[in-house]
Motif scaffolding. Structure first.
Motif, PDB file in Angstrom:
ATOM      1  N   TRP A   1       0.826  -1.202   0.000  1.00  0.00           N
ATOM      2  CA  TRP A   1       0.000   0.000   0.000  1.00  0.00           C
ATOM      3  C   TRP A   1       0.868   1.263   0.000  1.00  0.00           C
ATOM      4  O   TRP A   1       0.544   2.234  -0.687  1.00  0.00           O
ATOM      5  CB  TRP A   1      -0.941  -0.011   1.212  1.00  0.00           C
ATOM      6  N   ARG A   2       1.945   1.241   0.757  1.00  0.00           N
ATOM      7  CA  ARG A   2       2.840   2.401   0.763  1.00  0.00           C
ATOM      8  C   ARG A   2       3.496   2.593  -0.601  1.00  0.00           C
ATOM      9  O   ARG A   2       3.674   3.722  -1.061  1.00  0.00           O
ATOM     10  CB  ARG A   2       3.910   2.233   1.838  1.00  0.00           C
ATOM     11  N   TYR A   3       3.864   1.496  -1.249  1.00  0.00           N
ATOM     12  CA  TYR A   3       4.490   1.599  -2.565  1.00  0.00           C
ATOM     13  C   TYR A   3       3.521   2.209  -3.580  1.00  0.00           C
ATOM     14  O   TYR A   3       3.912   3.056  -4.393  1.00  0.00           O
ATOM     15  CB  TYR A   3       4.937   0.207  -3.023  1.00  0.00           C
TER      16      TYR A   3
ATOM     17  N   ARG B   1       2.709   7.066  -6.746  1.00  0.00           N
ATOM     18  CA  ARG B   1       1.387   7.688  -6.668  1.00  0.00           C
ATOM     19  C   ARG B   1       1.022   8.406  -7.966  1.00  0.00           C
ATOM     20  O   ARG B   1      -0.109   8.302  -8.451  1.00  0.00           O
ATOM     21  CB  ARG B   1       1.354   8.677  -5.498  1.00  0.00           C
ATOM     22  N   GLY B   2       1.963   9.133  -8.542  1.00  0.00           N
ATOM     23  CA  GLY B   2       1.683   9.840  -9.792  1.00  0.00           C
ATOM     24  C   GLY B   2       1.387   8.897 -10.943  1.00  0.00           C
ATOM     25  O   GLY B   2       0.514   9.174 -11.781  1.00  0.00           O
TER      26      GLY B   2
ATOM     27  N   LEU C   1      -2.228   7.630 -10.257  1.00  0.00           N
ATOM     28  CA  LEU C   1      -3.306   8.614 -10.285  1.00  0.00           C
ATOM     29  C   LEU C   1      -3.767   8.912 -11.708  1.00  0.00           C
ATOM     30  O   LEU C   1      -4.972   9.039 -11.965  1.00  0.00           O
ATOM     31  CB  LEU C   1      -2.844   9.904  -9.597  1.00  0.00           C
ATOM     32  N   ARG C   2      -2.825   9.023 -12.661  1.00  0.00           N
ATOM     33  CA  ARG C   2      -3.211   9.351 -14.030  1.00  0.00           C
ATOM     34  C   ARG C   2      -4.074   8.251 -14.661  1.00  0.00           C
ATOM     35  O   ARG C   2      -5.151   8.560 -15.211  1.00  0.00           O
ATOM     36  CB  ARG C   2      -1.971   9.612 -14.881  1.00  0.00           C
ATOM     37  N   PRO C   3      -3.701   6.963 -14.620  1.00  0.00           N
ATOM     38  CA  PRO C   3      -4.597   5.932 -15.155  1.00  0.00           C
ATOM     39  C   PRO C   3      -5.936   5.862 -14.425  1.00  0.00           C
ATOM     40  O   PRO C   3      -6.961   5.574 -15.040  1.00  0.00           O
ATOM     41  CB  PRO C   3      -3.791   4.634 -14.977  1.00  0.00           C
ATOM     42  N   TYR C   4      -5.917   6.142 -13.113  1.00  0.00           N
ATOM     43  CA  TYR C   4      -7.162   6.080 -12.362  1.00  0.00           C
ATOM     44  C   TYR C   4      -8.118   7.178 -12.838  1.00  0.00           C
ATOM     45  O   TYR C   4      -9.314   6.922 -13.061  1.00  0.00           O
ATOM     46  CB  TYR C   4      -6.881   6.228 -10.874  1.00  0.00           C
TER      47      TYR C   4
END
Length: 342
Positions: free
Chosen positions: A70-72, A78-79, A82-85
């Motif tokens: 989860w931390r990874y 994270r970036g 976030l874009r595919p999400y």
């Protein structure tokens, strides 16, 4: 005694044994359905050594849970997540809403109006459309190709008129529409790729939205057509007698009565577009990448990294599950109407 003899038999209550058996079957089925979700959660809490060592099932008993995956996902990359999400959310919602809006209008037209297109006219339209697509693929500017194709179609219709073959009906149109969805996507993905390549729309959200809207449109027409058939036409006739226009009848009477069908159809479209992989693989690379591609990419570097994939899959399915729970009563009503119609 006579009254007791001729008394109407009441519905027998299920015996305790049958109730226990029913609950056992339901519990077993719930275990089968929920176990993959439990396994995702457990795997997301494992270290790589726990996954490679063999199946362990119970946190704090078989292994010590860890939040390293989860931390990874939420800190280190994270970036990249976030874009595919965001792409998945935007593409799925916009394409589903567009397909629902266009398909609902088409389904309403097929249930309330009678269409008699000529078979030859339909074939002429399809052939001219193919001609336009091929012209664009060969390098002809698309405004020129569209103008020429439109002029040819108008010329054919005005010239031949009623001599274009036998007339078709609404059922023929509906069958033709759903037949476009039966065609497997792998059979059309290459022409779609070439088309968007010529328009310069590869690796854009617009390309995915247009494609998903087109492939889901037949489903909306087919499903909403059944829902509109369950709405009594007498309601619309009474409203027309009172002076309501066709658009007022559609927006104020028909659509509210078909609300459960709209919700059920929208959620079905959202699930299809949210999980779509093949078309996104061909039409996107980096900027328009969606979550299914990101999950599959976890195989690319050092083999299947199940702990990272579990986290990505969980954050991918949670919004759809939450939306299904919130809209559950509308979905149940919509499915019931569809079952009664069928």
């Amino acid at each position: 005694m006579i009254r007791r003899f001729f008394r109407r038999p009441s519905l027998s209550q299920p015996s305790p044994a049958s109730m226990v058996g029913s609950y056992l079957v339901l519990c077993l089925w719930a275990l089968v359905v929920l176990f993959p979700l439990y396994w995702l959660v457990v795997t997301s809490l494992k270290l790589p050594i726990h996954v490679s060592r063999g199946p362990v099932y119970l946190p704090f008993v078989d292994f010590q849970p860890s939040l390293h995956a989860w931390r990874y996902i939420f800190q280190d990359i994270r970036g990249d997540v976030l874009r595919p999400y965001l792409n998945t959310v935007v593409v799925s919602l916009v394409s589903s809403l567009l397909a629902l809006a266009l398909g609902t209008l088409a389904a309403y037209g097929l249930t309330r109006f009678s269409y008699r297109p000529r078979l030859g006219g339909v074939l002429a339209f399809v052939l001219i459309l193919v001609f336009g697509v091929l012209a664009v693929a060969l390098g002809v500017p698309w405004p020129v190709a569209a103008a020429v194709a439109g002029a040819l179609f108008v010329l054919v219709v005005l010239t031949l008129g009623k001599h274009l073959g036998p007339a078709l009906g609404n059922n023929d149109i509906a069958v033709w529409i759903i037949s476009n969805r039966v065609l497997p996507p792998v059979a059309v993905v290459l022409p779609i790729f070439i088309l968007f390549q010529q328009f310069g729309l590869l690796d854009t959200r617009l390309a995915l939205i247009m494609t998903y809207t087109a492939i889901n449109l037949p489903l909306v027409v087919w499903l909403m057509r059944d829902y509109f058939d369950t709405i009594p036409i007498d309601l619309e006739e009474h409203a027309a007698i009172d002076g309501a226009s066709r658009y007022r009848i559609f927006w104020s009477i028909t659509l509210p009565l078909a609300g459960s069908g709209l919700v059920a159809t929208f959620l079905l479209l959202l699930v299809f577009t949210w999980n779509e992989y093949l078309l996104a693989l061909f039409l996107s690379s980096a900027d328009a990448q969606t979550m299914p591609l990101l999950v599959a990419a976890q195989h690319a570097t050092r083999g299947p990294q199940w702990w990272y994939m579990s986290v990505l899959i969980l954050i991918m399915i949670v919004p759809v599950v939450v939306m299904a729970i919130v809209l559950e009563r509308y979905i149940s009503r919509g499915l019931l109407i569809g079952a009664v119609k069928g």
